[in-house]
Design a protein around this motif. Structure first.
Motif, short mmCIF file in Angstrom:
data_model
loop_
_atom_site.label_atom_id
_atom_site.label_comp_id
_atom_site.label_asym_id
_atom_site.label_seq_id
_atom_site.Cartn_x
_atom_site.Cartn_y
_atom_site.Cartn_z
N ALA A 96 0.82 -1.20 0.00
CA ALA A 96 0.00 0.00 0.00
C ALA A 96 0.86 1.27 0.00
N MET A 97 2.08 1.15 0.53
CA MET A 97 2.95 2.33 0.60
C MET A 97 3.75 2.56 -0.68
N MET A 98 3.62 1.60 -1.61
CA MET A 98 4.52 1.59 -2.75
C MET A 98 3.81 1.87 -4.07
N GLY A 99 4.49 2.55 -4.96
CA GLY A 99 4.04 2.63 -6.33
C GLY A 99 5.07 1.92 -7.17
N TYR A 100 4.63 1.22 -8.19
CA TYR A 100 5.58 0.41 -8.96
C TYR A 100 5.33 0.57 -10.45
N LEU A 101 6.37 0.88 -11.18
CA LEU A 101 6.30 0.91 -12.64
C LEU A 101 7.14 -0.26 -13.16
N PRO A 102 6.49 -1.36 -13.58
CA PRO A 102 7.26 -2.52 -14.02
C PRO A 102 7.95 -2.24 -15.36
N GLU A 103 8.89 -3.10 -15.67
CA GLU A 103 9.60 -2.99 -16.93
C GLU A 103 8.61 -3.10 -18.10
N ASN A 104 8.83 -2.35 -19.16
CA ASN A 104 8.00 -2.38 -20.36
C ASN A 104 6.57 -1.91 -20.15
N ALA A 105 6.28 -1.32 -19.01
CA ALA A 105 4.97 -0.72 -18.74
C ALA A 105 3.78 -1.57 -19.19
N GLU A 143 -3.36 -14.34 -20.20
CA GLU A 143 -3.15 -13.01 -20.76
C GLU A 143 -2.38 -12.11 -19.79
N GLU A 144 -2.73 -12.21 -18.52
CA GLU A 144 -2.03 -11.39 -17.52
C GLU A 144 -0.54 -11.75 -17.50
N GLN A 145 -0.28 -13.04 -17.65
CA GLN A 145 1.13 -13.46 -17.62
C GLN A 145 1.84 -13.08 -18.90
N GLN A 146 1.11 -13.16 -20.01
CA GLN A 146 1.70 -12.84 -21.30
C GLN A 146 2.07 -11.36 -21.39
N THR A 147 1.14 -10.51 -20.98
CA THR A 147 1.39 -9.07 -21.11
C THR A 147 2.17 -8.49 -19.93
N GLY A 148 2.29 -9.26 -18.86
CA GLY A 148 3.04 -8.76 -17.70
C GLY A 148 2.19 -7.97 -16.73
N THR A 149 0.89 -7.84 -17.02
CA THR A 149 0.04 -7.07 -16.10
C THR A 149 -0.11 -7.77 -14.76
N ILE A 150 0.24 -9.06 -14.74
CA ILE A 150 0.19 -9.79 -13.47
C ILE A 150 1.13 -9.15 -12.46
N GLU A 151 2.16 -8.50 -12.97
CA GLU A 151 3.10 -7.82 -12.10
C GLU A 151 2.44 -6.61 -11.44
N LEU A 152 1.58 -5.96 -12.19
CA LEU A 152 0.81 -4.85 -11.62
C LEU A 152 -0.14 -5.38 -10.57
N LEU A 153 -0.89 -6.41 -10.96
CA LEU A 153 -1.95 -6.94 -10.11
C LEU A 153 -1.42 -7.42 -8.77
N PHE A 154 -0.28 -8.12 -8.80
CA PHE A 154 0.22 -8.69 -7.57
C PHE A 154 1.16 -7.77 -6.80
#
Lengths: 317, 252
Positions: free
Chosen positions: A74-83, B78-89
């Motif tokens: 909850a304290m974190m914002g994250y921008l993963p690789e390749n957005a 799809e979540e795993q393919q596009t990487g959105t799973i990283e956002l979700l988790f």
């Protein structure tokens, strides 16, 4: 704010991250450097709680990412690789969804989405479906997602990747501004970025921490740091070299460039010599040469970077 | 409370995605057309001369066999393919909120597809005097069958980032779940020479895993707790396994 201790990650028998420790305080922007595949993204994924730790611990503020993942996240914002983004929804819909899962409701929800859209200049595309957007907009949408809840901790994996020079400039300014009141980690392999925004640098190579310090400290590790570069007109290199080598303060002299009678040389100081530039200036003036450039080298990050990361690799082999 | 809010948010977004893409419309049209085709052409709906939906329900498991894995395959792949799973988790939610949210969205979607077959009910009510209670339990059983297949599809889509692989594995598992109650399989088991166990017990045991007998009792108007439990246990088991698979992927 962020405290990582002895992080370890194994991929099969391959150690991707080995014993990496560091901490980031509020007001710091930590730059993660390292060649591709060095373990930058893996480390970030462990800090954000996406990957489980094989060893060590991560604390975000008061919360351990392993024991209290929800509070820490909850304290974190994250921008993963390749957005990564959901292609089927609109920019506003996407941000609204993330804001809901961040626990924002009612006015807070509306306000957060509106503010993120404004901060990231997404006004013109707010109703567009994400998959129709250009790379720059997609990237900014994902960035907007990470700052929605105004987090104390911001973790960004290559935040300027795929942006055009103007957007990069804007993004850097944004990060710099936010860095004043947040703890930020960014990973990058663009070294000028480190100079532009980072207050501290960490270099990772083959999963191990190989350097940790201020950008200026790191730069001083460069071979050319402290050397003096001069451009002298109408003198051959041999003559200059002869004259300079006679000085006790000079360790060695190299020719960088010799063209149209203009000679660029670099003099390296002997041990414990300060103000080499001043002394050289005196010597040149004495000889009556025409000096058009005189500069003390600060050291270059890319030299240091190459040195640290390639020598390590050599040892491995 | 947070759990319910999170699940609702995930469900709403997933449902939106179904309808924002052509998936929903293709699914509904194909489902309804095939349903009509099988019922009227192969099921001899009119020749039976009865006001029941038995020739309608009998096809449901077979249609679900292909259609449900097709709509479930994208849930996690799809979540795993596009990487959105990283956002979700990395959002402050528990993984099971996301799993439940997606599952609820999928079952609401399938429920809606079933509701759209309402003209069948109207037809038999015009043509004769059906027992609408039996019709209702039939629909209930059909929904549970679809829901069980959806849970299996959820699990296989968590296993792989490739939607095609997810689809194929889900179809095979669902096919086994249909076939293991049918004579070709039970007969094959009967032919086995197993000394250490009563052969009939073994056949019953294997047949007990089939969706068809459990669904059939509901088509006859009987809602047996055991049948409901069967479907619920398939669903709970699959969703639980989905959670474990997703968790183990993040440990790698």
């Amino acid at each position: 704010m962020i405290e990582a201790k002895n992080l370890k990650k194994w991929y099969g028998t391959n150690c991707a991250v080995n014993d990496v420790s560091f901490d980031v305080k509020k007001g710091e922007v930590l730059g993660f450097l390292g060649p591709n595949g060095a373990g930058k993204s893996t480390t970030m994924r462990m800090i954000t709680g996406f990957l489980h730790l094989d060893g060590g611990s991560v604390r975000i503020g008061e919360h351990s990412i392993e024991d209290e993942p929800v509070a820490a996240k909850a304290m974190m914002g994250y921008l993963p690789e390749n957005a990564p983004l959901y292609g089927d929804v609109s920019v506003e819909g996407f941000l609204g969804y993330i804001a809901k899962l961040r626990g924002l409701r009612g006015q807070d929800h509306k306000g957060a989405v509106a503010e993120a859209i404004e901060t990231c200049s997404l006004e013109s595309v707010r109703h567009k479906t994400i998959q129709t957007l250009s790379k720059g907009y997609r990237h900014r949408t994902c960035f907007a997602q990470s700052i929605l809840h105004d987090p104390d901790v911001l973790i960004m994996d290559e935040p300027t990747d795929g942006l055009d020079p103007n957007q990069k400039y804007e993004m850097r300014n944004l990060i710099k501004r936010m860095g004043e009141r947040k703890a930020i980690i960014i990973s990058t392999h663009i070294l000028e970025e480190v100079d532009a925004i980072c207050t501290r640098v960490i270099v990772i190579n083959n999963g191990e921490l190989v350097a940790d310090g201020l950008p200026s400290e790191l730069r001083e590790r460069s071979k050319i740091a402290g050397a003096v570069t001069m451009t002298i007109a109408r003198q051959p290199f041999e003559k200059i070299s002869q004259r300079l080598k006679d000085m006790t303060e000079v360790d060695k002299v190299v020719c960088l460039d010799q063209e149209n009678g203009v000679c660029r040389v670099r003099a390296f100081p002997a041990d414990d010599v300060d103000d080499l530039a001043g002394k050289l200036h005196g010597a040149v003036a004495q000889s009556g040469w025409a000096l058009t450039e005189l500069r003390t080298e600060q050291g270059r990050l890319d030299d240091v970077f190459r040195e640290i990361t390639s020598s390590e690799e050599g040892e491995e082999k | 409370m947070t759990a319910i809010r999170n699940i609702r948010a995930v469900t709403a977004k997933e449902l939106y995605c179904y309808f924002a893409s052509p998936v929903a419309y293709v699914f509904f049209i194909i489902f309804l057309m095939l349903m009509g085709f099988f019922t009227f052409m192969w099921g001899n709906f009119f020749e039976q001369g009865e006001a029941t939906l038995s020739s309608f329900f009998i096809w449901h498991p077979w249609l679900y066999l292909f259609l449900v894995p097709a709509m479930a395959m994208r849930l996690w792949s799809e979540e795993q393919q596009t990487g959105t799973i990283e956002l979700l988790f990395t959002l402050p939610i528990k993984p099971w909120h996301a799993i439940a949210g997606k599952y609820v969205a999928g079952s609401l979607f399938l429920g809606l597809a079933l509701v759209l077959t309402f003209p069948m009910v109207i037809s038999i009510n015009i043509l004769g005097n059906p027992d609408n209670g039996i019709v209702l339990t039939g629909y209930f059983g059909s929904f549970l069958t679809a829901a069980a297949f959806l849970a299996i599809g959820c699990l296989t889509s968590a296993l792989t980032r490739n939607q095609v692989i997810s689809f194929v594995i889900a179809v095979v598992i669902c096919l086994l779940a249909i076939l293991c109650g049918f004579p070709p399989v039970t007969d094959a088991v009967l032919d086995l020479e197993v000394a250490w166990i009563n052969i009939n017990t073994l056949v019953d045991f294997i047949a007990g895993f089939s969706v068809v007998p459990h669904f059939q009792t509901m088509q006859r108007g009987v809602v047996d707790v055991r049948d409901v439990l069967y479907f619920l246990s398939v669903i709970v088991f699959s969703l639980f396994a989905t959670g474990i698979v997703l968790r183990s992927k993040r440990s790698i």
